[in-house]
Design a protein around this motif. Structure first.
Motif, PDB file in Angstrom:
ATOM      1  N   VAL A  80      10.051   1.205  -0.444  1.00 36.14           N
ATOM      2  CA  VAL A  80       9.253   2.427  -0.566  1.00 36.14           C
ATOM      3  C   VAL A  80       9.540   3.195  -1.850  1.00 36.14           C
ATOM      4  O   VAL A  80       8.953   4.253  -2.070  1.00 36.14           O
ATOM      5  N   THR A  81      10.421   2.657  -2.719  1.00 38.26           N
ATOM      6  CA  THR A  81      10.570   3.247  -4.047  1.00 38.26           C
ATOM      7  C   THR A  81       9.521   2.682  -5.007  1.00 38.26           C
ATOM      8  O   THR A  81       9.372   3.191  -6.118  1.00 38.26           O
ATOM      9  N   GLU A  82       8.804   1.653  -4.568  1.00 38.60           N
ATOM     10  CA  GLU A  82       7.758   1.069  -5.397  1.00 38.60           C
ATOM     11  C   GLU A  82       6.482   1.904  -5.317  1.00 38.60           C
ATOM     12  O   GLU A  82       6.406   2.895  -4.595  1.00 38.60           O
ATOM     13  N   SER A  83       5.454   1.481  -6.034  1.00 39.26           N
ATOM     14  CA  SER A  83       4.205   2.241  -6.082  1.00 39.26           C
ATOM     15  C   SER A  83       3.435   2.085  -4.772  1.00 39.26           C
ATOM     16  O   SER A  83       3.641   1.136  -4.009  1.00 39.26           O
ATOM     17  N   VAL A  84       2.528   3.010  -4.537  1.00 41.83           N
ATOM     18  CA  VAL A  84       1.660   2.933  -3.364  1.00 41.83           C
ATOM     19  C   VAL A  84       0.872   1.625  -3.377  1.00 41.83           C
ATOM     20  O   VAL A  84       0.710   0.968  -2.342  1.00 41.83           O
ATOM     21  N   ASP A  85       0.382   1.218  -4.539  1.00 40.34           N
ATOM     22  CA  ASP A  85      -0.393  -0.019  -4.637  1.00 40.34           C
ATOM     23  C   ASP A  85       0.444  -1.225  -4.232  1.00 40.34           C
ATOM     24  O   ASP A  85      -0.042  -2.122  -3.527  1.00 40.34           O
ATOM     25  N   ASP A  86       1.692  -1.265  -4.684  1.00 38.50           N
ATOM     26  CA  ASP A  86       2.563  -2.394  -4.344  1.00 38.50           C
ATOM     27  C   ASP A  86       2.885  -2.407  -2.850  1.00 38.50           C
ATOM     28  O   ASP A  86       2.912  -3.470  -2.220  1.00 38.50           O
ATOM     29  N   ILE A  87       3.125  -1.241  -2.288  1.00 36.70           N
ATOM     30  CA  ILE A  87       3.407  -1.167  -0.855  1.00 36.70           C
ATOM     31  C   ILE A  87       2.183  -1.601  -0.064  1.00 36.70           C
ATOM     32  O   ILE A  87       2.292  -2.311   0.939  1.00 36.70           O
ATOM     33  N   ALA A  88       1.012  -1.192  -0.526  1.00 40.21           N
ATOM     34  CA  ALA A  88      -0.235  -1.551   0.165  1.00 40.21           C
ATOM     35  C   ALA A  88      -0.426  -3.062   0.213  1.00 40.21           C
ATOM     36  O   ALA A  88      -0.953  -3.604   1.195  1.00 40.21           O
ATOM     37  N   LYS A  89       0.000  -3.767  -0.812  1.00 39.27           N
ATOM     38  CA  LYS A  89      -0.109  -5.225  -0.821  1.00 39.27           C
ATOM     39  C   LYS A  89       0.705  -5.837   0.321  1.00 39.27           C
ATOM     40  O   LYS A  89       0.296  -6.835   0.921  1.00 39.27           O
ATOM     41  N   SER A  90       1.843  -5.235   0.623  1.00 39.64           N
ATOM     42  CA  SER A  90       2.679  -5.732   1.718  1.00 39.64           C
ATOM     43  C   SER A  90       2.055  -5.475   3.078  1.00 39.64           C
ATOM     44  O   SER A  90       2.439  -6.093   4.071  1.00 39.64           O
ATOM     45  N   LEU A  91       1.100  -4.554   3.135  1.00 44.70           N
ATOM     46  CA  LEU A  91       0.471  -4.169   4.402  1.00 44.70           C
ATOM     47  C   LEU A  91      -0.895  -4.816   4.595  1.00 44.70           C
ATOM     48  O   LEU A  91      -1.610  -4.472   5.538  1.00 44.70           O
ATOM     49  N   ALA A  92      -1.240  -5.763   3.747  1.00 42.06           N
ATOM     50  CA  ALA A  92      -2.548  -6.411   3.838  1.00 42.06           C
ATOM     51  C   ALA A  92      -2.727  -7.065   5.205  1.00 42.06           C
ATOM     52  O   ALA A  92      -1.863  -7.796   5.688  1.00 42.06           O
ATOM     53  N   GLY A  93      -3.857  -6.776   5.860  1.00 44.54           N
ATOM     54  CA  GLY A  93      -4.172  -7.375   7.139  1.00 44.54           C
ATOM     55  C   GLY A  93      -3.517  -6.744   8.342  1.00 44.54           C
ATOM     56  O   GLY A  93      -3.708  -7.192   9.472  1.00 44.54           O
ATOM     57  N   VAL A  94      -2.747  -5.682   8.123  1.00 43.91           N
ATOM     58  CA  VAL A  94      -1.992  -5.038   9.211  1.00 43.91           C
ATOM     59  C   VAL A  94      -2.870  -4.009   9.921  1.00 43.91           C
ATOM     60  O   VAL A  94      -3.605  -3.260   9.284  1.00 43.91           O
ATOM     61  N   ASP A  95      -2.788  -3.968  11.234  1.00 43.82           N
ATOM     62  CA  ASP A  95      -3.527  -2.985  12.033  1.00 43.82           C
ATOM     63  C   ASP A  95      -2.691  -1.746  12.333  1.00 43.82           C
ATOM     64  O   ASP A  95      -3.204  -0.637  12.377  1.00 43.82           O
ATOM     65  N   CYS A  96      -1.404  -1.947  12.578  1.00 45.34           N
ATOM     66  CA  CYS A  96      -0.530  -0.849  12.999  1.00 45.34           C
ATOM     67  C   CYS A  96       0.799  -0.943  12.273  1.00 45.34           C
ATOM     68  O   CYS A  96       1.357  -2.030  12.104  1.00 45.34           O
ATOM     69  N   VAL A  97       1.313   0.200  11.851  1.00 43.41           N
ATOM     70  CA  VAL A  97       2.638   0.298  11.239  1.00 43.41           C
ATOM     71  C   VAL A  97       3.527   1.148  12.131  1.00 43.41           C
ATOM     72  O   VAL A  97       3.127   2.243  12.557  1.00 43.41           O
ATOM     73  N   VAL A  98       4.719   0.651  12.413  1.00 41.28           N
ATOM     74  CA  VAL A  98       5.749   1.465  13.053  1.00 41.28           C
ATOM     75  C   VAL A  98       6.729   1.859  11.964  1.00 41.28           C
ATOM     76  O   VAL A  98       7.357   1.001  11.334  1.00 41.28           O
ATOM     77  N   CYS A  99       6.860   3.145  11.725  1.00 41.31           N
ATOM     78  CA  CYS A  99       7.731   3.648  10.663  1.00 41.31           C
ATOM     79  C   CYS A  99       9.086   4.026  11.248  1.00 41.31           C
ATOM     80  O   CYS A  99       9.216   5.040  11.940  1.00 41.31           O
ATOM     81  N   ALA A 100      10.090   3.192  10.958  1.00 41.58           N
ATOM     82  CA  ALA A 100      11.464   3.461  11.394  1.00 41.58           C
ATOM     83  C   ALA A 100      12.358   3.716  10.193  1.00 41.58           C
ATOM     84  O   ALA A 100      13.552   3.420  10.222  1.00 41.58           O
ATOM     85  N   LEU A 101      11.755   4.268   9.144  1.00 39.88           N
ATOM     86  CA  LEU A 101      12.516   4.562   7.930  1.00 39.88           C
ATOM     87  C   LEU A 101      13.465   5.731   8.162  1.00 39.88           C
ATOM     88  O   LEU A 101      13.169   6.646   8.921  1.00 39.88           O
ATOM     89  N   GLY A 102      14.586   5.693   7.487  1.00 41.66           N
ATOM     90  CA  GLY A 102      15.539   6.797   7.522  1.00 41.66           C
ATOM     91  C   GLY A 102      16.665   6.517   6.552  1.00 41.66           C
ATOM     92  O   GLY A 102      17.139   5.381   6.458  1.00 41.66           O
TER      93      GLY A 102
END
Length: 256
Positions: A80-102
């Motif tokens: 998540v230190t990368e760009s929004v565009d780069d993060i979005a590439k990792s989420l291609a095809g995903v319907d749901c994200v569970v955010c357990a960041l901390g």
């Protein structure tokens, strides 16, 4: 994955309006922060659901390979230190994200910077990337007392102690507010103080009602997975803890 701490009395339950979640059945579910203690349990429980493609978002595949709970999931790069565009590439095809960041409170001299980078900026970038990638739903693990200043808890022991770790409650609140305004269907799960050991039944309370208590990471994972599929989970904030006395909240009432 950073939860609230024990602070004092427990607030009363609050019922919220009904809505239906986005169905993730048959579509990939992406767990951000999958190598964390709670994130790996979320992955494990998602894998137990048949017909579900589970993606574990990790910075280090080498670290992830040593975590048994992630053996069932497909590893996908996430930083998540990368760009929004780069993060979005990792989420291609995903319907749901569970955010357990901390952020990991390992260096006392860097806690404020780390909490800001992960629990605020990094999480907000994950939200923006999710919207950009066409994700429909996000389940966010936050903490009780994130909004404590707004309901007179700024001087409560739980708020003071928890926020001493880099102002993490203030940072999480920014991310919560960003998710609410993102257009994504959301469920924000605010656990009480996190513990590894399992406890009693889960009690679910409403938004801005809890200022103390404890809950196991396993129970947090159970609630997050249920939030993906349960009717009525959409666009809600719930707070959870475990009780040693009496019955908990019935699963069908977690998002009632």
């Amino acid at each position: 994955d950073f939860g609230g701490l024990v602070a004092g009395g427990v607030g009363s339950a609050l019922l919220l309006g009904d809505a239906s979640p986005v169905s993730a059945a048959g579509k990939p579910v992406f767990v951000a922060g999958a190598t964390g203690k709670t994130g790996r349990l979320v992955c494990q429980r998602l894998c137990a659901r048949s017909g579900l493609d589970v993606l574990a978002g990790v910075r280090s595949e080498k670290k992830a390979a040593d975590i048994p709970e992630l053996a069932c999931a497909s590893l996908r790069h996430l930083d998540v230190t990368e760009s929004v565009d780069d993060i979005a590439k990792s989420l291609a095809g995903v319907d749901c994200v569970v955010c357990a960041l901390g952020f990991a409170a390992s260096n006392p001299l860097k806690m404020s910077a780390d909490a800001h980078a992960v629990d605020n900026v990094g999480t907000c970038k994950l939200i923006d990337a999710s919207a950009k990638a066409g994700v429909k739903q996000m389940v966010m693990i936050s903490s009780i007392l994130t909004n404590g200043r707004a309901w007179g808890q700024e001087k409560s022991p739980g708020f003071v102690i928890t926020n001493a770790f880099g102002g993490v409650l203030d940072e999480k609140l920014v991310a919560e507010q960003h998710l609410r305004s993102s257009g994504l269907a959301y469920t924000i799960v605010r656990p009480a103080g996190l513990r590894d050991a399992t406890g009693g039944p889960i009690l679910v309370s409403g938004e801005d009602t809890l200022n103390s208590g404890e809950v196991s990471r396993a129970s947090v994972a159970d609630v997050c997975v249920e939030a993906i599929f349960a009717p009525g989970s959409k666009n809600k904030v719930i707070e959870i803890f475990e009780t040693d006395d009496g019955a908990g909240t019935a699963k069908e009432r977690w998002f009632a």
